[in-house]
Enzyme design. Sequence first.
Site, PDB file in Angstrom:
ATOM      1  N   LYS A  48      48.945  35.625  39.870  1.00 57.62           N
ATOM      2  CA  LYS A  48      50.092  35.052  40.588  1.00 57.62           C
ATOM      3  C   LYS A  48      49.540  34.138  41.692  1.00 57.62           C
ATOM      4  CE  LYS A  48      54.371  34.726  42.168  1.00 57.62           C
ATOM      5  NZ  LYS A  48      55.315  33.845  41.465  1.00 57.62           N
ATOM      6  N   LEU A  76      57.077  33.039  45.836  1.00 59.86           N
ATOM      7  CA  LEU A  76      55.656  33.418  45.888  1.00 59.86           C
ATOM      8  C   LEU A  76      55.393  34.834  46.418  1.00 59.86           C
ATOM      9  CD1 LEU A  76      53.987  30.091  47.144  1.00 59.86           C
ATOM     10  CD2 LEU A  76      54.226  30.905  44.797  1.00 59.86           C
ATOM     11  N   CYS A 132      55.308  24.619  43.562  1.00 61.78           N
ATOM     12  CA  CYS A 132      56.311  25.692  43.682  1.00 61.78           C
ATOM     13  C   CYS A 132      57.603  25.117  44.261  1.00 61.78           C
ATOM     14  CB  CYS A 132      55.812  26.831  44.568  1.00 61.78           C
ATOM     15  SG  CYS A 132      57.087  28.114  44.738  1.00 61.78           S
ATOM     16  N   LYS A 166      48.205  22.683  39.041  1.00 60.10           N
ATOM     17  CA  LYS A 166      49.459  22.942  38.325  1.00 60.10           C
ATOM     18  C   LYS A 166      50.498  21.965  38.831  1.00 60.10           C
ATOM     19  CE  LYS A 166      52.691  26.318  36.628  1.00 60.10           C
ATOM     20  NZ  LYS A 166      52.980  27.756  36.548  1.00 60.10           N
ATOM     21  N   GLY A 273      55.417  31.912  30.106  1.00 61.00           N
ATOM     22  CA  GLY A 273      56.095  32.377  31.313  1.00 61.00           C
ATOM     23  C   GLY A 273      57.313  33.218  30.987  1.00 61.00           C
TER      24      GLY A 273
END
Length: 315
Positions: A48, A76, A132, A166, A273
Amino acid sequence: MDTSKPLSTTIAGQKLESCIFNASGPKCTTQEELDALGQSAAGAILSKSATLEYRAGNEKPRYYETEWGSINSMGLPNEGYEFYANYAAKAVTHNKPYIISVSGMSSEDNIHIVKELAGNENIAAIELNLSCPNLPGKPQTGYDFEQSRALLEKIFEVAGQPLGVKLPPYFDIPHFEMMAEVLNDFPISFATCINSIGNGLVIDTEEECVVIRPKHGFGGIGGDFIKPTALANVRKFYTLLKDDVDIIGVGGIKNGMDAFEHILCGAGAVQIGTQLMREGTDCFTRIASELQNIMRKKGYTSIDDFKGTLKNMDA
Ligand code: SIN
C-alpha cells in the site's frame, strides 16, 4: 525467455515468474495481507502507498462496489513507511520481488522516505505514487508537469533502488506528450498506468444519496469502466517513453483477456485492483490460467511474443 514459464517477465531489472500482481490499493496494507500476496500466485508483492507516519485514512464508508466496478476514497490508510521497510526482510522469503509504493503528503516527505529506503537491499523497487485523488486539499502531482519534474529531480538524487511512477489517467494527447517529456528526462524504470479515474460520483437512487462519506461522495473509479482509458494510457506511454522503461498496466482487469489486451498495448506486467478486492488472492491463479489458455490458442509461448504488437488499421 524461459518457455516453461510463459508468463514470466522482467520489470525494473527484476525477474517476475508471473506478470500478474497486485495494484497498490486493496489488500496490501497489513502484514497478514502482504503475507497472503507472498503465498499467492502474484508475481510480486506491492505494498500500500506508504506515508511518513501511520494514517487511519478517510472516514468510512470509503469503498463501494457496483456491478461495473468500484469507487473509493480511502485516503491512504497505511502503517507508515518504516513498517513496509521492515517487512522487506520477511517479503524476500516469498522469493518474489517486493516493491514499496511511496506517497508522501509532501515533496519533502517523499524525498525523506525514498532516501531512508535507499540502503535496503530487500526492496526490489519503488513505485512513486503521483496520482492519489483522495486527499482533500491535495492535487494529484501527476497533473502538474512542473511539480512532477521538480520532485523527480530531487528524488533521483537520493533513490537507491530502481524507481517507477504511478500515473493518473490522462485524457488529452498533449498531456500524454508533456508527461512523457518530463519522464524521459529521468532514469525511471517503469510507469504504472493508471491510478483510478479521480473524483467520480456514484449515487444510490433509492436513498438519493452518495455511496461513500468522504469528499461529499467523490472518489476514484476503478473496474470495468476504466479499462478503455487504462488501455489508452498504457498504449500512449509505451510508444512515448524511452525503450528501457517498462509499462505496468492496471485498470479494469478481471480476467485473462483483459490482461491480454493490456499486454498487447505494451504492458510488461499487469496489476489487479478492484478484482483483487472482490475475489481475494485466488484471482492471480485464475487470471494467469486464463491468460495462458489464450496464449496457447494463439500460439504464443511468452508475453514478449505479443507485448506491444497492437495493430493500427492504417498499418
Ligand atoms: C487511497 O488510498 O485513497 C487510494 C490510493 C491511490 O489512489 O493512490
